[in-house]
Design a protein around this motif. Structure first.
Motif, PDB file in Angstrom:
ATOM      1  N   ASP A 219       3.929  -0.116  -5.578  1.00 32.43           N
ATOM      2  CA  ASP A 219       3.004   0.862  -5.013  1.00 32.43           C
ATOM      3  C   ASP A 219       1.540   0.560  -5.301  1.00 32.43           C
ATOM      4  O   ASP A 219       0.654   1.049  -4.592  1.00 32.43           O
ATOM      5  N   SER A 222      -2.038  -5.034  -4.756  1.00 34.55           N
ATOM      6  CA  SER A 222      -3.113  -5.198  -3.787  1.00 34.55           C
ATOM      7  C   SER A 222      -4.004  -6.369  -4.193  1.00 34.55           C
ATOM      8  O   SER A 222      -3.687  -7.124  -5.118  1.00 34.55           O
ATOM      9  N   ASP A 252      -2.237  -4.522   2.640  1.00 37.44           N
ATOM     10  CA  ASP A 252      -1.336  -4.299   1.511  1.00 37.44           C
ATOM     11  C   ASP A 252      -0.457  -3.071   1.703  1.00 37.44           C
ATOM     12  O   ASP A 252       0.428  -2.809   0.908  1.00 37.44           O
ATOM     13  N   ASP A 253      -0.718  -2.310   2.764  1.00 33.35           N
ATOM     14  CA  ASP A 253       0.055  -1.112   3.044  1.00 33.35           C
ATOM     15  C   ASP A 253       0.026  -0.857   4.549  1.00 33.35           C
ATOM     16  O   ASP A 253      -0.899  -1.296   5.244  1.00 33.35           O
ATOM     17  N   ALA A 268       2.167  -3.574   6.945  1.00 35.32           N
ATOM     18  CA  ALA A 268       1.697  -4.340   5.790  1.00 35.32           C
ATOM     19  C   ALA A 268       2.302  -5.734   5.799  1.00 35.32           C
ATOM     20  O   ALA A 268       3.455  -5.929   6.170  1.00 35.32           O
ATOM     21  N   ARG A 352      -5.540   1.389  -1.454  1.00 36.99           N
ATOM     22  CA  ARG A 352      -5.045   1.232  -2.825  1.00 36.99           C
ATOM     23  C   ARG A 352      -6.156   0.855  -3.808  1.00 36.99           C
ATOM     24  O   ARG A 352      -5.979   1.009  -5.018  1.00 36.99           O
TER      25      ARG A 352
END
Length: 436
Positions: A219, A222, A252-253, A268, A352
């Motif tokens: 989670d 990054s 990254d997401d 992502a 992030r």
């Protein structure tokens, strides 16, 4: 080769009904041979793994020495004398070369410091020794632990030994990439931390500590990428100028955004940002939100970004949950800095990273009641610029890469902070241990 050899002898012994010969194989020697091969390959990939070679090499050399000694006892007397002379000569060469190597290393070590332990770090550590209590405890990413301990003469939470690697996870998760002061302070309080340090190289290391600080779903994982202004792509309009910054990095997401009534989904790892557009008026003030040029499956999508730092942090209240951090760039010619552009580079900060502790404290210089900036040690290039041009008051610059100061904060804990013993645990929780 190893596999083919096994298959060959398996076939041979099977054909001749000689399976009993497998019982005479010394599997210890096979194991140490394979182990040494893998350590050699690993050391070629990562220099620090050279240390692993010490184990198989020591075993192989010791075994060779002992086996040669026992084999010599079986030789005839006429050969033994000659063999002992050869062994004695080899031993003399080893002693001589070892002694010469020791003197060489000893001489070099007295004048050696790691390449990254530069003048900037020397000055920072001098400040630490002279201006912080001797019982201070420093928090930072683990890379700098031994420098703080040996040269700064202060205790640290983490160091290069990584004896308690779970604390690396907690430092990465709550102190460097976290958004909440409370979580960071509780971890630091449990370890009696008095100071917090960030070095400019932590920008590049964001990939490492955000991955280590992630949960099983990664989670926090990054990266922070630089984009550079391309003057040839600058567009003049009637009342403004549009500047284009190019670089490129994957998302990254997942990013979902309603663009002109159409719902855009950018996954992502597959979609990425290729450029950022900044529009300013003749006074250098922003005219509109920054716009990200995202690319997915050969299609471009221009989406406004919610945040920007350009001398100050601005939240536009809408747009993609991402932002940019604008800072100067310069060209380096014959060791001298030339052509400084005060807005020549930027970081793209994803959802992030844009509100992470590192971004807020180190990049935005946030006025934080719990982290008070105690010292800032400028990069030598930036210090040189400031000495020649006092009007230059920026802490960062892009010169063949990002350069910035070492910043040290003094930690002020709230009166109602709680001690949480779980932050002293040295064992990864089961779900993280399995994931990592």
């Amino acid at each position: 080769v190893f596999t083919l050899t096994i298959l060959f002898y398996y076939y041979k012994y099977h054909k001749n009904n000689e399976f009993s010969k497998f019982e005479s194989i010394n599997f210890n020697l096979i194991f140490i041979s394979v182990f040494s091969l893998f350590t050699i390959i690993s050391a070629r990939g990562l220099i620090r793994l050279v240390m692993l070679l010490a184990i198989p090499v020591s075993i192989i050399i010791s075994y060779f020495a002992v086996s040669v000694f026992y084999d010599l006892r079986k030789w005839k007397e006429s050969y033994k004398l000659f063999s002992w002379l050869i062994i004695g000569f080899v031993l003399l060469l080893m002693i001589f070369s070892g002694y010469a190597l020791y003197n060489q290393i000893s001489s070099e070590a007295a004048q050696y410091a790691p390449a990254t332990y530069n003048q900037q770090w020397q000055k920072a550590m001098a400040w630490v020794r002279d201006n912080t209590p001797s019982d201070s405890v420093f928090a930072h990413w683990w890379d700098y632990g031994y420098w703080l301990q040996s040269i700064g003469e202060r205790a640290t939470i983490l160091d290069g030994g990584n004896l308690r690697s779970y604390w690396n996870h907690l430092m990465g998760r709550y102190v460097l990439t976290g958004r909440e002061n409370k979580d960071a302070l509780e971890f630091l309080y449990a370890h009696n931390a008095t100071h917090f340090l960030i070095d400019s190289s932590d920008i590049g290391k964001y990939t490492a500590f955000s991955f280590i600080g992630s949960d099983k779903n990664l989670d926090r994982s990054s990266y922070i990428s630089s984009l550079l202004k391309d003057p040839s792509q600058t567009q003049e309009t009637k009342n403004s100028t549009i500047y284009a910054y190019f670089g490129g990095t994957t998302l990254d997401d997942d990013l979902t955004y309603d663009l002109d009534g159409k719902r855009i989904f950018l996954p992502a790892g597959k979609a990425g940002i290729g450029a950022v557009l900044i529009e300013k008026d003749s006074n250098g003030s922003l005219v509109s939100q920054p716009k990200g040029v995202y690319v997915y499956q050969n299609e471009q999508y221009i989406i406004p970004l919610r945040y920007i730092y350009d001398s100050q942090f601005i939240d536009f209240g809408s747009g993609a949950e991402a932002g940019v951090f604008i800072y100067p760039s310069a060209l380096l010619s014959a060791g001298a800095i030339q052509n400084i552009d005060l807005t020549g580079a930027m970081f793209y900060l994803s959802n992030r990273t844009v509100k992470s502790q590192l971004a807020r404290l180190y990049l935005y210089n946030e006025d934080n009641q719990y982290f008070k900036l105690a010292h800032k040690e400028d990069d030598p290039f930036i210090a040189a610029i400031k000495s020649q041009n006092p009007q230059f008051n920026n802490d960062f610059i892009y010169v063949s890469g990002f350069r910035g100061p070492i910043k040290i904060w003094e930690i002020n804990y709230p009166l109602d902070i709680e001690f949480k013993e779980e932050y002293l645990s040295i064992e990864y929780p089961t779900e993280l241990r399995l994931a990592k």
